[in-house]
Design a protein around this motif. Structure first.
Motif, PDB file in Angstrom:
ATOM      1  N   LEU A 158      -6.166   1.246   7.723  1.00 25.57           N
ATOM      2  CA  LEU A 158      -5.597   0.173   6.909  1.00 25.57           C
ATOM      3  C   LEU A 158      -4.814  -0.839   7.731  1.00 25.57           C
ATOM      4  N   ARG A 161      -8.662  -2.402   2.538  1.00 22.51           N
ATOM      5  CA  ARG A 161      -7.399  -2.622   1.840  1.00 22.51           C
ATOM      6  C   ARG A 161      -7.618  -3.091   0.397  1.00 22.51           C
ATOM      7  N   THR A 199      -2.977   4.394  -3.164  1.00 24.68           N
ATOM      8  CA  THR A 199      -4.114   4.949  -2.440  1.00 24.68           C
ATOM      9  C   THR A 199      -4.473   6.356  -2.897  1.00 24.68           C
ATOM     10  N   LEU A 202       0.857  -1.179   0.000  1.00 25.37           N
ATOM     11  CA  LEU A 202       0.000   0.000   0.000  1.00 25.37           C
ATOM     12  C   LEU A 202       0.892   1.227   0.000  1.00 25.37           C
ATOM     13  N   VAL A 210      -0.507  -5.919   2.044  1.00 27.29           N
ATOM     14  CA  VAL A 210      -1.781  -6.600   1.873  1.00 27.29           C
ATOM     15  C   VAL A 210      -1.567  -7.779   0.938  1.00 27.29           C
TER      16      VAL A 210
END
Length: 690
Positions: A258, A347, A367, A248, A269
């Motif tokens: 998150l 996520r 993101t 991320l 993730v």
């Protein structure tokens, strides 16, 4: 005496769900999203609430466009933007499509026009990685699937290695277990190995392909045949699944929203889910988009109360029994149970950047491009060299977005561009029409001024360092983007899907697939039908043609459906010569600026690929170029840079059937269907469309 054009024969209507999509597709792809209340329950105004303020603005703004804007325009911050011709395009004069269009219909095959050939490039289960076994439909394993080409193909990307070799990227959007496994009912009763196979069949594949020599085309010294998987050493080949480690990045990375028990830092993730459309960056990486991620999670009814409103806004069930009928990935990996790991869903729902030239690189969830049901991530370059990325949120009554990078693109510097998508500004679109409310009655018939059109603005939601939405931090804007856009007053659209820029003009085109939930009284000028069963195409012309502009002009050049219906429109072209089309989905362009549209839910036979000029005297002359097998959706599409090949990806062939009762046996016709990628080329080496 010249003969008049033949009148099109009447078309039989085949309309099970959402245009022409079967209920089975709805179940496996999006968790029956259209059979539930639309998640957007905000009170954002429809066009009818602001129409009166917009009346007579058309002539004022047109005068401003000519005279550099002497007059203020109500509803655009007191500014009347003067729009010039887009500056990013290369004008091509008067494009025309010269192939003979095929008719809508059915059949368990890929059909193409006279003079064209087609071939399957790669199919579900084909070996991708070393050690992958040959596909065995009756003896599948998760270990084998993780090395084989995944299930339902969607977005297709291509990077050339040399004249006749290239890298093909393909999204594997979702799995249809009913077609994959004998006797399958749902995830509650499935063997855990079947669930693991499905998880391994998600994600994406990178495969090296080679164009075979079938004669030389027009003296250009290159092969004119179709493409096949390369044999021998294929060092770039890669499989990405629902369990591949990813990073991320961007301003939300590490935020409390998150963090999970397994990832207390909120930066790592496992996997990506339901990847639909995508795009390619100018520095050669893939942007692949997570869409209907909501359906993979259970336990929302037991999640913390303060998390439930955001979950519900994304379509995650938070009431009743959320485990019945689900895929039940939680039976294999506990992280999919939100009663235990409520942040896990936060996520997913991002644009993922992947380097196809480095099989060992870690995919990055960017993101800064927001979190929603992403469709498309295609770019333009601003006049000062920054990158703008256009993004659709594929949900009824959701929004269109744009991201503009802070840094400038550095040609030839892969490392220098590696962080461009982590800093900049994220915007959401607000559209305003200029016709009287009474003339937008939901029928799709044009208003008295002869066009569905108006003005709009990109509303900033946040930069990488500052939120522009009251009550939201930067991280909250990027994780709960829909809620932030609700508060910003964005315009509710009819399922924004793929968004592409024309290489000829720089104009932006968005496919609005359909929205049967829009009532007649909710119709507005950018969404002029209620209900909107067949979809439409939206065109955006940004101020001075600059992708960094926050003001734009828009219009609706195509209102899809049966041309014999009054509530359809094809840019003013003679509708007796136009092919019926419904549920536009993915888009691409050829070099001349012709728009190519693939469909997801044709109401008159099988889905297919259509093409239409968007400039010149042939503008609006839409034809069907390819038709896909029974039950399949036409995904892709992609036209190679040399314009010698178009790739399509027939997804979910046989949809509506089952393992025991197949409705398609394409492509091998040996008893069961296999989602695949197909290459189409002209038998004499001519450019696609000529």
């Amino acid at each position: 005496m010249p003969q008049s054009a033949p009148r099109r024969r009447s078309l039989p209507l085949i309309e099970p769900v959402g245009g022409g999509r079967s209920r089975q597709t709805c179940r496996f792809r999006c968790g029956d999203a259209c059979f539930h209340q639309a998640p957007n329950t905000s009170d954002n105004t429809y066009f009818g609430d602001v129409a009166t303020a917009a009346l007579s603005r058309r002539n004022v703004l047109r005068a401003g466009a000519v005279g550099a804007g002497a007059t203020a325009a109500a509803g655009l911050g007191g500014m009347a933007p003067a729009l010039a011709a887009p500056g990013n395009g290369r004008g091509r004069g008067n494009p025309r499509l010269k192939f003979e269009g095929i008719e809508p219909g059915t059949g368990d095959a890929v059909e193409v026009p006279n003079g064209y050939k087609q071939r399957v490039v790669v199919r579900w289960g084909d070996p991708v990685l070393p050690g992958a076994p040959e596909f065995d439909f009756t003896a599948q394993t998760a270990e084998a699937q993780a090395k084989q080409f995944g299930y339902n193909c969607d977005y297709v990307g291509f990077q050339s290695l040399d004249r006749d070799r290239g890298l093909l990227w393909v999204n594997h959007e979702y799995t249809n277990e009913n077609l994959m496994f004998a006797g399958y009912t749902d995830g509650n009763d499935a063997d855990p190995e079947q669930i693991s196979i499905a998880m391994a069949a998600h994600g994406g594949s990178i495969v090296e392909i080679r164009r075979e020599d079938e004669g030389r085309g027009r003296g250009r010294g290159r092969s004119t045949g179709g493409w096949r998987l390369s044999q021998g050493r294929r060092r770039f080949n890669r499989r990405i699944t629902a369990s591949t480690p990813m990073e991320l990045t961007g301003p939300a990375a590490g935020d409390e929203l998150l963090r999970t028990e397994a990832d207390p830092d909120g930066t790592r993730v496992l996997g990506m889910l339901n990847n639909c459309a995508g795009g390619m960056t100018p520095w050669g990486t893939i942007l692949t988009c997570e869409e209907n991620f909501h359906q993979y999670f259970v336990g929302g009814e037991e999640a913390p109360e303060d998390a439930k409103p955001a979950m519900a806004r994304y379509g995650i069930p938070t009431e009743g029994d959320t485990r019945s009928g689900n895929r039940r990935f939680d039976r294999v990996e506990e992280r999919f149970d939100l009663s235990r790991h409520p942040n896990e869903a936060n996520r997913f729902g991002y644009v993922v950047e992947i380097d196809p030239y480095d099989p060992d690189s870690t995919p990055k969830k960017r993101t800064m491009l927001g979190r929603f049901k992403h469709e498309g991530a295609n770019h333009r370059t601003t006049r000062d060299g920054r990158i703008a990325v256009y993004l659709g949120d594929d949900e009824r009554f959701d929004y269109i977005y744009k991201f503009v990078s802070k840094g400038r693109y550095r040609k030839g510097s892969r490392r220098g561009n590696s962080g461009l998508l982590d800093s900049g500004t994220l915007y959401v679109a607000k559209f305003r029409g200029d016709s009287p409310e009474k003339e937008i009655d939901g029928s799709g018939e044009l208003p008295s001024d002869g066009a569905f059109d108006g003005w709009g603005e990109w509303i900033p939601l946040c930069s990488d360092s500052e939120s522009f939405v009251e009550g939201f931090s930067v991280a909250e804007v990027l994780v709960h983007t829909r809620l932030a856009a609700d508060k910003a007053g964005a315009t509710k659209m009819d399922r924004p899907e793929d968004i592409e820029a024309s290489p000829a003009t720089g104009k932006i085109y968005c496919a609005l697939t359909n929205n049967s939930a829009r009532e007649p009284g909710q119709a507005d000028e950018p969404n002029p039908r209620g209900p909107n069963r067949y979809g439409h195409i939206l065109e955006i012309t940004e101020r001075h043609g600059d992708a960094a502009a926050t003001r734009f002009r828009w219009d609706v050049p195509i209102v899809c459906g049966n041309p014999e219906d009054e509530g359809t429109y094809f840019a003013g072209y003679d509708k007796s010569k136009v092919t019926a089309i419904s549920s536009p989905d993915n888009l691409t362009f050829d070099r001349q600026g012709n728009l190519w549209i693939s469909t997801d839910g044709m109401a008159w036979g099988n889905d297919g690929l259509f093409a239409v000029p968007m400039e010149g005297k042939h503008k609006g002359h839409l034809k069907m170029f390819a038709r896909v097998p029974n039950g399949a959706e036409c995904c892709g599409p992609l036209i190679t840079e040399d314009q010698k090949t178009v790739f399509i990806a027939p997804q979910h062939p046989g949809d509506g059937g089952s393992y025991d009762d197949p409705q398609s046996t394409w492509p091998d016709h040996n008893g069961f269907p296999r989602p695949s990628v197909v290459s189409i080329w002209h038998s004499r080496g001519k450019d696609i469309g000529s």
